[in-house]
Design a protein around this motif. Structure first.
Motif, mmCIF file in Angstrom:
data_model
loop_
_atom_site.group_PDB
_atom_site.id
_atom_site.type_symbol
_atom_site.label_atom_id
_atom_site.label_comp_id
_atom_site.label_asym_id
_atom_site.label_seq_id
_atom_site.Cartn_x
_atom_site.Cartn_y
_atom_site.Cartn_z
ATOM 1 N N ASN A 1 0.846 -1.191 0.000
ATOM 2 C CA ASN A 1 0.000 0.000 0.000
ATOM 3 C C ASN A 1 0.879 1.238 0.000
ATOM 4 O OD1 ASN A 1 -2.475 -1.354 0.156
ATOM 5 N ND2 ASN A 1 -2.256 -1.609 2.378
ATOM 6 N N LEU B 1 -0.015 4.009 1.421
ATOM 7 C CA LEU B 1 -0.675 4.932 2.329
ATOM 8 C C LEU B 1 -0.121 4.860 3.750
ATOM 9 C CD1 LEU B 1 -4.248 4.328 0.919
ATOM 10 C CD2 LEU B 1 -2.670 6.158 0.331
ATOM 11 N N HIS C 1 -7.251 13.196 -1.354
ATOM 12 C CA HIS C 1 -6.048 12.525 -0.840
ATOM 13 C C HIS C 1 -4.947 12.657 -1.880
ATOM 14 C CE1 HIS C 1 -3.288 9.496 0.686
ATOM 15 N NE2 HIS C 1 -4.045 9.339 1.761
ATOM 16 N N TYR D 1 -4.275 9.581 -4.268
ATOM 17 C CA TYR D 1 -5.346 8.964 -5.049
ATOM 18 C C TYR D 1 -5.202 9.219 -6.545
ATOM 19 C CZ TYR D 1 -8.114 7.606 -0.926
ATOM 20 O OH TYR D 1 -8.568 7.025 0.220
ATOM 21 N N ARG E 1 -5.499 -1.044 0.877
ATOM 22 C CA ARG E 1 -5.913 0.316 1.244
ATOM 23 C C ARG E 1 -5.894 1.210 0.019
ATOM 24 N NH1 ARG E 1 -4.730 0.560 6.891
ATOM 25 N NH2 ARG E 1 -4.651 -1.605 7.596
ATOM 26 N N PRO E 2 -6.719 2.232 -0.088
ATOM 27 C CA PRO E 2 -7.764 2.587 0.852
ATOM 28 C C PRO E 2 -8.806 1.481 0.986
ATOM 29 C CG PRO E 2 -8.059 3.780 -1.211
ATOM 30 C CD PRO E 2 -6.725 3.124 -1.273
ATOM 31 N N THR E 3 -9.415 1.428 2.157
ATOM 32 C CA THR E 3 -10.446 0.431 2.404
ATOM 33 C C THR E 3 -11.719 0.784 1.640
ATOM 34 O OG1 THR E 3 -11.306 1.641 4.278
ATOM 35 C CG2 THR E 3 -9.562 0.039 4.731
ATOM 36 N N GLU F 1 -13.281 3.774 3.070
ATOM 37 C CA GLU F 1 -12.609 5.006 2.651
ATOM 38 C C GLU F 1 -12.973 5.396 1.215
ATOM 39 O OE1 GLU F 1 -8.659 4.646 5.585
ATOM 40 O OE2 GLU F 1 -8.701 3.641 3.629
ATOM 41 N N VAL F 2 -13.131 4.398 0.366
ATOM 42 C CA VAL F 2 -13.507 4.695 -1.013
ATOM 43 C C VAL F 2 -14.907 5.293 -1.062
ATOM 44 C CG1 VAL F 2 -14.118 3.625 -3.220
ATOM 45 C CG2 VAL F 2 -11.949 3.058 -2.103
ATOM 46 N N TYR G 1 -14.606 8.759 -0.134
ATOM 47 C CA TYR G 1 -14.107 9.538 -1.280
ATOM 48 C C TYR G 1 -15.261 9.903 -2.213
ATOM 49 C CZ TYR G 1 -11.091 10.274 -5.470
ATOM 50 O OH TYR G 1 -10.449 10.750 -6.590
#
Lengths: 432, 432, 432, 432
Positions: free
Chosen positions: C176, C178, D83, D86, D111-113, D116-117, D120
């Motif tokens: 990742n 992040l 982010h 991204y 990630r992102p999980t 989190e998506v 977004y």
């Protein structure tokens, strides 16, 4: 052909005394490379049938490059390289000797031609003669010794490539579908080999490794102590007949006999028998340097990988010997056997008298190739000869039907990856 | 060398009238394959430097196999195959003609030797002479026509392989690092080429495709109508000088000029210039069949892929012509140019008079290779000749400096994948 | 966290006396797997970032499958498998236990979900409790011992996968971009480590290998004699600071330091530093399980392959120890150190008191992984645990910051291929 | 579900008049992406089962990135990226939009999980609402139009990814061995489909390509003339039953039916039936989004590659239509059919009334994907949308059961490589 042990030991250990001796040896061994290639067509010299194989003309040029690079350039005043690009083309793996042509692309080069390569050999040979003459006349004792040692190294190097020439030629001719014959078959005693006897050896503190006069590779030393448990070795090599039982018992279908990586290799490459074997309606046939013919049960099994040797041994309820066990036993044996000089280029059945420690086939041992305690590689580029390969290789011992007799010793350590099959490689069982 | 258009058209369309004519044609074209190979060393015949390349001896044998398989076996009573395994070895891709040796392994076969392949050719040629004689004497009209057509197909097939021989030999010699020269250079007019003029063509309903007497491939027909918008074509090929501007403007570094797959190819293979170009301190050099030398700005750019041709065109604010646009324009031009017969084997600068539609380099078109409306492949195994490749290939037009003059027509459709560069391939710009 | 040696030895050797003890041990160790995964997001459980890595949910299910297959199915009357396909999905490499899902595709399975896998664990744990209870009540002495031994094997197996869980989680989080943090950093003594002292060890006939009560793997025995030359070992692990000198001296650019295969690997994969290191403008940074941060010179170097460890040693004028040398020295040391229980999950600087034989990082030895003299694999499928990997692997010793304290012994033999870097692997120098 | 043609055409062509309309459309289409993912487990979002497939969470994030990059950043004052990384992670192939994460590694990122998506998406949606409001209030006419057009492009882009989401989810669930059900099956009319009728179409000068109001992709224009010979099209799609005849007649074993590259693909990948088909003892079964079940003969064949469609057609003595033939015929048909809105996600048998031009399965055409005469890609990064893929792809027409009804037009050109099978792709026969 077998040489009496005494004579052979002599020739193995003696450092040639005079330039005349060195010159004669040089001519004889260099000439052998030409004899080996004599049956080839020009086309056979050019082909690389797999990454491990080199085109015969490459071997001829590379061994010549060795003399040019490590003898003529540094030691013969005024020597001019035969060709500016040959250094790049014919370096094998000596990082210290500069950039080089990638190994898997050796078969993509039609030039230099075979004739040009022979010209290169003649050129270097002429200058080597001059260098050898000069040593005797001009050089001091230590310089003389140093150069003589390098010549000896170059000749041993050439002998190794003679063996590779023979195994590579076999692979090249076998890839052709036209059943080419490299050498007419020599009739061999057809009798079934004697049953296996188990020869017991005491354990205890023993010594292995080279020590003494004469040439040896750096990887054979230092001589050192090892502790062995008592063990038994078979009195002869494993035969095709015995190996056929393994095949017929489903040996290639049962993962339980195999190392994990061995089993993966069997699956991936579809192995079902040794290299060069083919199953026909009338039974198994094999490719030999005398053309294709039936598999003979009395002959030692050959062209098996370490994985196969190990699986066969496990299936047999035995194991492979360690290199120390092998060396301790072999040191008592005469160094005779079916070598290059027999020009049979095929392993022969055990005749009852011989225990087949030398010649016929290289014997896989259970020992990974590692440095002996206190091992020091030779200084300079020639130090790349052995040490840097000490990882993921297995030791083989005893020489084969393609090894020059002079080249082998009880302490000699050959090594190949566990999946290599194109050498004349077989096995002897051990237990205990 | 340029032939007057009239004569060339004559030779392109006329079906030979008599066995004597057929025989003469057969001998002449088969002989050309030998001339092409005359400068080779035996070693050059054996090598396969990449999957697309075949060893020259394979081309010589494969074209011979074509006559043996499609002419002698079915039509010459009592004919015996020269060798039982050659059918397997020298079939290229004819599924209907049985199993075959895998293409990427052609360079692993040292046998049959070059001498044996020439023996094969002599054997088949002898029997072809006999077959050709018999046709005239014995066969009925339709049988005579059918066989004559097959001979003509075989000869066209041989001519295609003559072009491939030349491009494969170039690749083989370039792989060597020893600057081999295949043919001495023919001095060419060094003058800068004229500036590009834009030749306008009306749109509307037009016809393309082959129709009439004489030989053509099945993929050139049927002749059919297409609708074209008005368009312009450049009066000559794109030159090395113009292509160098693209390179120097960062053409190979900017993804915006490229098709997505083209850009991926550039990245993956590290392309920075056409095949055979190399950047030296003193500027760009290139490998030619007359050895390495400087890139000349006046010459047509060559050995570019479709991806590069397309990227150059986009960078220029233009585009590649469609094959219909090309054919409509080229049909009005004389079929002369820098062909095989010139034995220059390299594209020549535009001389102002010629529009370079024919010879020099194959011109990439924007047209994928697809069947014309109503296309029917020929019956039998020879029907595999063209149709089955109609996917993921681009059409090229006009022939090159390696194409026999007799072989080309305005309707001729060559085709290669978009990443192929080892043919003599270049481009002409279009707009509108 | 460090345990006093006495206590630790106790816990290592004692076979639990009663079902209550076995049950408590089972619950504690199985529970640790859940603690290890507690910081994960559901998404982290599913990913396979390279072939060597398994998705965490696969580890959780596979260790459970081990108990189901080798304990519950054969020994708990009436036990029903949780799911018919799980045997296929969660067998790792036991050929005797049937077909299995291919390893490199483990990361392609979204089902069973993480919740379902935890359900599988609960189901098996419930039945394991029942089995453990029954042993005490019903089984005879020998049956009780056999089952207890299998439970112990299963728990050791689970502990091994706990280490793999941690190293795989590190690889997954590092992939990742992040900067995920798995565990907050524990501040460590920042002091520079003491200089290296060289500890001399006598040579002679020594014994290595496991013998006695308590659990050990089959590959640790039989205990046997080896002959050692006198040797010296460094008093602590090699540090990042020392390794940085190697990097800055051009260690990754000079083939002379490397094994041949190691150098090829460096070139092919573009290695320039240990895994997880990155060169930033302000110096080297590394990924840790507490997120990315600067490389600290005082810490032991970690995530190096055997090739790198060996090259560093050669560059230093030293060598790696053999496993026998290591074991003879380590046997005199207390088994304390920076283990799993410290929950630091990162090697710590030497504090002067500890010689770092245990914990922190696995130490590469120069010994290939081979069977000890007289080695016999365990009977049945569990016999595939170790023996079949004895080829092309190197032995590592001493455990790491991810190893449960209970799991390690001086005789413990870990093994990985020479190019593996994702374990916590480092080195100690030897000479003599 | 089928919409009346009139209504659908309306919705297809009208540019929304007001911010309110735009906002409503935006919310509706963005919401559909969430509905599509509603049946998924978190784990299903993360997996990439082959290079062509993207993890569902990637699709959700990438379509969001599109709005952020092409709408919010340039047009909403003060907008801050959600982010910093991204942009790198969720750019698909827009070279002009900077570096990006390599496509085959999308499945290696946990990630992102998923949460989190979705965060977004909510963030970007909130700002998009604001941007849409502002347009109406502040922007000038041309600016308003430009932004509205970009929103429309973003929504069409989202719709395309909705189709990919569905086909990727199918691939992900099928890789699991646990027969996951995405949607319960909707019972379909079981009646056998009507026999094929051949619908004749005149040839002559015709026009194809998009023209008029409303959204279309750049690759659909310019509208232009083509010349067609008279032709016939089948009155419905090819069925599983018809395709089974091809299989049973040995279609996958006979090279004569196949394009050369198609045959190589069949051999290499071991194809014996369409993707998702499996041969069981009781006959063929297939994986569907409602779980595995028997192959039904009445349904259109689906998940075939261009190679298979082409081979089937050749075996049938027919051919595939060109895209111009298809478009001329389809333009007269109502745009109704089995689309996304039906939520069946599987092709349905022909009911006799419908000619199945729209919905059910994408229809392979014989046309390679090339630019129309005069084609100009859109300016800026969005110009990378279509043009750069115009090489080595085949055009498909008509939409599928996974295509939103609003998204399709008679002029719509979809395109995939000839070996792609994971889309809902089938075929209709043509002749003439």
């Amino acid at each position: 052909m077998t040489l009496p042990a005494a004579e052979s030991e002599l020739s193995a250990v003696a450092r040639p005394d005079s330039a005349a001796d060195v010159g004669a040896l040089y001519r004889r061994i260099r000439g052998n490379s030409h004899s080996i290639c004599a049956p080839l067509q020009t086309e056979d010299y050019v082909i690389q049938t797999m990454d491990d194989v080199s085109p015969p003309k490459w071997h001829l040029a590379h061994t010549t490059w060795f003399f040019e690079t490590f003898l003529l350039e540094p030691h013969l005043a005024g020597y001019q390289r035969f060709h500016a690009r040959y250094g790049f083309l014919f370096n094998s793996y000596y990082e210290a000797a500069g950039e080089r042509h990638p190994r898997p692309r050796r078969g993509l080069l039609s030039r230099p031609t075979v004739r040009e390569v022979y010209g290169y050999r003649a050129h270097v040979d002429r200058h080597m003669e001059r260098l050898i003459e000069q040593i005797n006349k001009q050089a001091g004792e230590s310089e003389r010794e140093r150069i003589t040692d390098l010549v000896e190294l170059g000749l041993n190097h050439e002998e190794q490539h003679q063996e590779l020439l023979i195994t590579d030629i076999k692979h090249i001719l076998a890839e052709n579908l036209l059943s080419a014959v490299y050498v007419p078959e020599r009739s061999a005693a057809a009798a079934a080999p004697a049953g296996v006897r188990w020869m017991s050896h005491d354990g205890g503190l023993r010594e292995i490794g080279f020590e003494g006069e004469g040439f040896s590779y750096d990887n054979e030393g230092p001589r050192h102590r090892v502790y062995l448990e008592p063990y038994q070795l078979a009195s002869r090599l494993v035969t095709n007949g015995e190996y056929l039982e393994f095949i017929e018992a489903g040996g290639y279908e049962q993962p339980g006999h195999w190392l994990s990586e061995g089993w993966a290799t069997v699956q991936e490459r579809g192995w079902q028998a040794p290299l060069y074997w083919e199953k026909a309606d009338a039974g198994w046939t094999m490719m030999t340097l005398s053309g294709p013919r039936k598999v003979r049960e009395s002959e030692p099994v050959c062209h098996v990988s370490y994985f196969e040797a190990d699986a066969f041994a496990r299936w047999s309820g035995k194991r492979l010997p360690s290199e120390a066990e092998w060396e301790c036993a072999a040191s008592r044996e005469p160094i005779d056997g079916n070598f290059y000089e027999a020009r049979r280029f095929h392993p022969a059945p055990a005749d009852g008298a011989s225990s087949q420690f030398f010649g016929d086939v290289w014997e896989w041992t259970q020992s990974p190739y590692t440095p002996y305690p206190g091992f020091q590689p030779a200084a300079g580029a020639v130090g790349e000869y052995n040490g840097k390969f000490m990882c993921n290789q297995q030791v083989l011992r005893g020489g084969s039907c393609a090894t020059p007799r002079r080249h082998i010793r009880p302490t000699y350590r050959n090594f190949f990856p566990a999946d290599a099959r194109w050498q004349f490689s077989g096995l002897r069982l051990a237990s205990g």
